[in-house]
Design a protein around this motif. Structure first.
Motif, PDB file in Angstrom:
ATOM      1  N   SER A  30       0.824  -1.209   0.000  1.00 56.39           N
ATOM      2  CA  SER A  30       0.000   0.000   0.000  1.00 56.39           C
ATOM      3  C   SER A  30       0.859   1.261   0.000  1.00 56.39           C
ATOM      4  CB  SER A  30      -0.923   0.016   1.222  1.00 56.39           C
ATOM      5  OG  SER A  30      -0.151   0.027   2.421  1.00 56.39           O
ATOM      6  N   GLY A  31       2.094   1.117   0.422  1.00 52.70           N
ATOM      7  CA  GLY A  31       2.985   2.269   0.570  1.00 52.70           C
ATOM      8  C   GLY A  31       3.149   3.069  -0.704  1.00 52.70           C
ATOM      9  N   SER A  32       3.479   2.387  -1.784  1.00 52.17           N
ATOM     10  CA  SER A  32       3.700   3.070  -3.062  1.00 52.17           C
ATOM     11  C   SER A  32       2.406   3.693  -3.568  1.00 52.17           C
ATOM     12  CB  SER A  32       4.250   2.072  -4.088  1.00 52.17           C
ATOM     13  OG  SER A  32       4.374   2.685  -5.352  1.00 52.17           O
ATOM     14  N   HIS A  33       1.300   2.952  -3.426  1.00 52.56           N
ATOM     15  CA  HIS A  33      -0.003   3.445  -3.870  1.00 52.56           C
ATOM     16  C   HIS A  33      -0.361   4.738  -3.141  1.00 52.56           C
ATOM     17  CE1 HIS A  33      -4.134   2.947  -5.437  1.00 52.56           C
ATOM     18  NE2 HIS A  33      -4.555   3.328  -4.234  1.00 52.56           N
ATOM     19  N   ARG A  34      -0.151   4.749  -1.834  1.00 51.88           N
ATOM     20  CA  ARG A  34      -0.490   5.928  -1.043  1.00 51.88           C
ATOM     21  C   ARG A  34       0.472   7.080  -1.286  1.00 51.88           C
ATOM     22  NH1 ARG A  34      -2.161   2.795   4.644  1.00 51.88           N
ATOM     23  NH2 ARG A  34      -4.242   2.168   3.913  1.00 51.88           N
ATOM     24  N   LEU A  35       1.727   6.769  -1.524  1.00 55.45           N
ATOM     25  CA  LEU A  35       2.728   7.809  -1.767  1.00 55.45           C
ATOM     26  C   LEU A  35       2.356   8.656  -2.981  1.00 55.45           C
ATOM     27  CD1 LEU A  35       5.530   8.987  -0.991  1.00 55.45           C
ATOM     28  CD2 LEU A  35       6.530   7.351  -2.617  1.00 55.45           C
ATOM     29  N   HIS A  36       1.802   7.989  -4.009  1.00 55.70           N
ATOM     30  CA  HIS A  36       1.457   8.696  -5.245  1.00 55.70           C
ATOM     31  C   HIS A  36       0.092   9.381  -5.181  1.00 55.70           C
ATOM     32  CE1 HIS A  36       4.757   6.120  -6.731  1.00 55.70           C
ATOM     33  NE2 HIS A  36       4.937   7.111  -7.594  1.00 55.70           N
ATOM     34  N   ASN A  37      -0.633   9.183  -4.086  1.00 54.05           N
ATOM     35  CA  ASN A  37      -1.922   9.854  -3.908  1.00 54.05           C
ATOM     36  C   ASN A  37      -1.711  11.092  -3.029  1.00 54.05           C
ATOM     37  OD1 ASN A  37      -4.624  10.538  -3.701  1.00 54.05           O
ATOM     38  ND2 ASN A  37      -5.123   8.910  -2.242  1.00 54.05           N
ATOM     39  N   PHE A  38      -1.007  12.067  -3.576  1.00 51.74           N
ATOM     40  CA  PHE A  38      -0.610  13.234  -2.784  1.00 51.74           C
ATOM     41  C   PHE A  38      -1.828  14.032  -2.309  1.00 51.74           C
ATOM     42  CE2 PHE A  38       0.554  17.719  -2.345  1.00 51.74           C
ATOM     43  CZ  PHE A  38       1.544  17.608  -1.370  1.00 51.74           C
ATOM     44  N   MET A  39      -2.822  14.217  -3.185  1.00 55.76           N
ATOM     45  CA  MET A  39      -3.996  14.995  -2.800  1.00 55.76           C
ATOM     46  C   MET A  39      -4.745  14.309  -1.656  1.00 55.76           C
ATOM     47  SD  MET A  39      -3.961  17.769  -4.393  1.00 55.76           S
ATOM     48  CE  MET A  39      -5.575  18.362  -3.896  1.00 55.76           C
TER      49      MET A  39
END
Length: 413
Positions: free
Chosen positions: A380-389
């Motif tokens: 989930s880390g990478s997925h969440r990292l790219h969801n900046f908004m």
């Protein structure tokens, strides 16, 4: 032996699949996760109802929870779910920050049911007697809340391709945060139509819909005032039976047997009632999502007449299971034609089977949903990292939500 993954569903209400399409949708989601080895707990702050399903029969643990209470924190700290599914954005607003605070690793999924901002904006445009335009959504207050909720979650389940396009094109949501998941039903073949009541064995027009849902009440008003007078004038023996859970007094007052207009109340077995009807009438004037009543009609081999809003995103470019018509006079005329013409009726029936098999097959979507969920559980880390908004909204918006909730809890004490 691998430990079962835990799914916590936080419900806006307890599921009532016989009362609403939303209840049926929730049971479909429960089925998908249950079949794929998840241990499911369903929690809600709603009051029990006489018509809620017995979750224990489906191997689901039922838990009552409180709003604005730290008792929920204790509950989820012990449960420690791997995945949390919010039933509508209002539930994510209420409990999302508590999940992040107590179970930060849990994957957060939002089931939107339908886009509330779309339904609200269309209803507002209708009442103001103007044409709805997509740009209306950008000024809608509920859109700000709903889109913020979608951005804060790891994944949102979207029931309509039309709404998928709105989220991507109008609101510029990253498609990695969205998952298209329509209603899911079993495959149907034309031989099954032969087991259903025949054209000759069916009678009457029907409408069916939960009256807690404003578009359904408006539809019945529209039928009574704008369509039924013309239909009845040209087809004097016509009868319309209106079924629906939770009818208000103003709904019951439309009951007019002398005019062939019957308010029947709750349907004990909607499936059986729809199977015995010859035509479903659904002149829906505003709303969003997919219309469960129209899919149910197809499953029951019952042709339907609806509007462009009613059929929206439900049939790709396939011929409809009856007729799509927005003009009330033409709607009434088409209803009579379809009711009386057996060949036209049977063709509409077959169209419904094709729509079911090409648009709503469970195996086409359930495996993808579980695969996507498992990939989020792994990384989930990478997925969440790219969801900046989404991260930005969590940082700011949740602070105010958290303090408001804690203030209410302290005030209640």
């Amino acid at each position: 032996m691998n430990q079962l993954k835990k799914l916590l569903i936080i419900g806006f209400v307890w599921p009532e699949p016989k009362s609403s399409a939303a209840g049926e949708r929730m049971m479909q989601l429960i089925s998908i996760f249950k079949e794929n080895g998840f241990e499911i707990t369903f929690a809600s702050a709603a009051q029990d109802s006489d018509f809620m399903i017995d979750l224990a029969e489906f191997g689901v643990i039922k838990r009552s929870i409180e709003l604005n209470s730290s008792s929920f924190d204790d509950f989820i700290a012990v449960l420690n779910p791997d995945v949390v599914l919010f039933d509508r954005f209002m539930i994510e607003e209420q409990f999302g920050w508590r999940i992040i605070e107590n179970c930060p690793k849990a994957i957060r999924i939002l089931d939107t049911e339908d886009l509330h901002c779309l339904r609200t904006a269309r209803q507002k445009a209708f009442k103001e007697n103007r044409t709805f335009e997509l740009i209306d959504l950008l000024s809608e207050e509920v859109a700000k809340r709903e889109i913020a909720s979608i951005l804060r979650c790891d994944l949102s389940l979207i029931i309509s391709e039309f709404e998928m396009n709105i989220l991507e094109d109008v609101f510029k949501i990253n498609k990695e945060l969205l998952f298209y998941l329509p209603f899911l039903v079993d495959k149907m073949n034309e031989e099954e139509l032969l087991k259903l009541p025949s054209f000759e064995d069916r009678k009457n027009f029907i409408f069916i819909g939960n009256f807690l849902h404003e578009p359904n009440w408006n539809t019945v008003q529209h039928l009574k005032e704008s369509i039924w007078p013309s239909l009845k004038k040209n087809f004097p023996e016509a009868i319309l039976e209106v079924y629906g859970a939770y009818p208000s007094q103003k709904v019951l007052q439309l009951h007019q047997p002398k005019n062939g207009f019957f308010i029947m109340g709750r349907a004990e077995d909607a499936n059986e009632i729809v199977k015995k009807a010859r035509i479903v009438l659904a002149p829906i004037r505003f709303g969003a999502g997919l219309k469960g009543k129209l899919l149910e009609a197809m499953q029951c081999g019952t042709p339907s007449i609806t509007t462009s809003i009613g059929s929206e995103a439900m049939h790709l470019d396939l011929p409809w299971n009856g007729c799509i018509e927005d003009n009330p006079e033409v709607f009434a005329k088409k209803a009579i034609e379809l009711y009386q013409d057996e060949n036209l009726w049977k063709e509409a029936q077959k169209n419904g089977v094709e729509i079911i098999n090409k648009c709503y097959q469970k195996q086409d979507y359930s495996d993808k949903l579980i695969s996507f969920t498992n990939s989020l559980l792994i990384d989930s880390g990478s997925h969440r990292l790219h969801n900046f908004m989404g991260n930005l909204l969590q940082h700011h918006a949740f602070k105010s939500t958290m303090y408001m909730s804690k203030w209410i809890e302290a005030k209640n004490k």
